[in-house]
Enzyme design. Structure first.
Site, mmCIF file in Angstrom:
data_model
loop_
_atom_site.group_PDB
_atom_site.id
_atom_site.type_symbol
_atom_site.label_atom_id
_atom_site.label_comp_id
_atom_site.label_asym_id
_atom_site.label_seq_id
_atom_site.Cartn_x
_atom_site.Cartn_y
_atom_site.Cartn_z
ATOM 1 N N CYS A 100 40.362 21.042 39.882
ATOM 2 C CA CYS A 100 39.819 22.305 40.388
ATOM 3 C C CYS A 100 38.322 22.124 40.600
ATOM 4 O O CYS A 100 37.646 21.520 39.757
ATOM 5 C CB CYS A 100 40.081 23.413 39.380
ATOM 6 S SG CYS A 100 39.445 25.015 39.887
ATOM 7 N N HIS A 142 47.990 27.655 42.672
ATOM 8 C CA HIS A 142 46.705 27.369 42.027
ATOM 9 C C HIS A 142 45.610 28.299 42.569
ATOM 10 O O HIS A 142 44.865 28.907 41.789
ATOM 11 C CB HIS A 142 46.331 25.897 42.254
ATOM 12 C CG HIS A 142 44.993 25.509 41.723
ATOM 13 N ND1 HIS A 142 44.821 24.609 40.703
ATOM 14 C CD2 HIS A 142 43.734 25.918 42.074
ATOM 15 C CE1 HIS A 142 43.517 24.487 40.443
ATOM 16 N NE2 HIS A 142 42.845 25.262 41.266
ATOM 17 N N GLU A 143 45.540 28.409 43.908
ATOM 18 C CA GLU A 143 44.474 29.227 44.499
ATOM 19 C C GLU A 143 44.665 30.705 44.183
ATOM 20 O O GLU A 143 43.701 31.401 43.881
ATOM 21 C CB GLU A 143 44.389 29.003 46.014
ATOM 22 C CG GLU A 143 44.034 27.585 46.444
ATOM 23 C CD GLU A 143 42.840 26.992 45.714
ATOM 24 O OE1 GLU A 143 41.928 27.740 45.317
ATOM 25 O OE2 GLU A 143 42.827 25.765 45.522
ATOM 26 N N HIS A 146 43.421 31.938 40.860
ATOM 27 C CA HIS A 146 41.983 32.249 40.761
ATOM 28 C C HIS A 146 41.723 33.741 40.971
ATOM 29 O O HIS A 146 40.768 34.295 40.419
ATOM 30 C CB HIS A 146 41.190 31.473 41.818
ATOM 31 C CG HIS A 146 40.896 30.047 41.445
ATOM 32 N ND1 HIS A 146 40.056 29.711 40.414
ATOM 33 C CD2 HIS A 146 41.310 28.881 41.987
ATOM 34 C CE1 HIS A 146 39.968 28.379 40.337
ATOM 35 N NE2 HIS A 146 40.734 27.850 41.282
HETATM 36 NI NI NI Z 1 40.816 25.777 41.545
#
Ligand code: NI
Length: 177
Positions: A100, A142-143, A146
């Protein structure tokens, strides 16, 4: 548009839940995405979320080229995604090594649902609706994490599978997705 500083793990802003975007086709949104793109490209990222450059809205971008950070992964189409939602299609976990831009230098082995459907808008307000698996599914999850204040280390099932990039690549071969 300039390359922006990327917030790093430990900054409490990365732990916040981001706000939905309510207006499309705006200068704000276009400029935000240009900043995200320049910042992602400069850092050789596979994706980036707006909160990582200190903009607390539900916007992510990802894909577009063969990732130098993930050279074995399939190419994911370049996508600008606003107000995304994810529906799990196959909840069985696929394991893979993640990094990341907000956790520089570290990698870890993360299990995520294997197949998902994701929906959202592009910056003009046109809808996006895709069913994906493999690296594409991993990047989207994953994105989107966030946007809810979740970083990949929080998803590790075994903290022993977190380490520095070189050591992880040498000693912990990636699983098949
Ligand atoms: Ni990330």
């Amino acid at each position: 548009m300039p390359v922006k500083p990327i917030l790093r793990m430990g900054n409490p802003k990365l732990l916040q839940v981001a706000e939905p975007v309510s207006e499309f086709n705006t200068k704000f949104l276009r400029n935000l995405i240009l900043d995200m793109k320049d910042t992602m490209d400069a850092a050789l990222g596979a994706g980036i979320a707006a909160p990582q450059i200190d903009v607390p809205y539900r916007v992510v971008i990802f894909g577009g080229k063969k990732s130098l950070r993930y050279p074995d992964a399939d190419v994911v189409p370049y996508t600008e995604l606003v107000n995304p939602t994810i529906e799990v299609i196959d909840a069985s976990l696929a394991f893979g090594i993640e990094g990341c831009l907000s956790v520089p230098g570290l990698r870890g082995r993360v299990g995520r649902p294997r197949k998902i459907r994701y929906r959202g808008m592009d910056p003009t307000g046109a809808s996006i609706d895709r069913v994906v698996e493999g690296f594409h599914a991993r990047v989207v999850q994953h994105e989107c994490d966030h946007l809810d204040g979740i970083l990949f280390p929080f998803r590790l099932q075994d903290l022993r599978e977190l380490g520095f990039e070189r050591e992880i690549c040498e000693f912990l071969p990636p699983d098949e997705d």
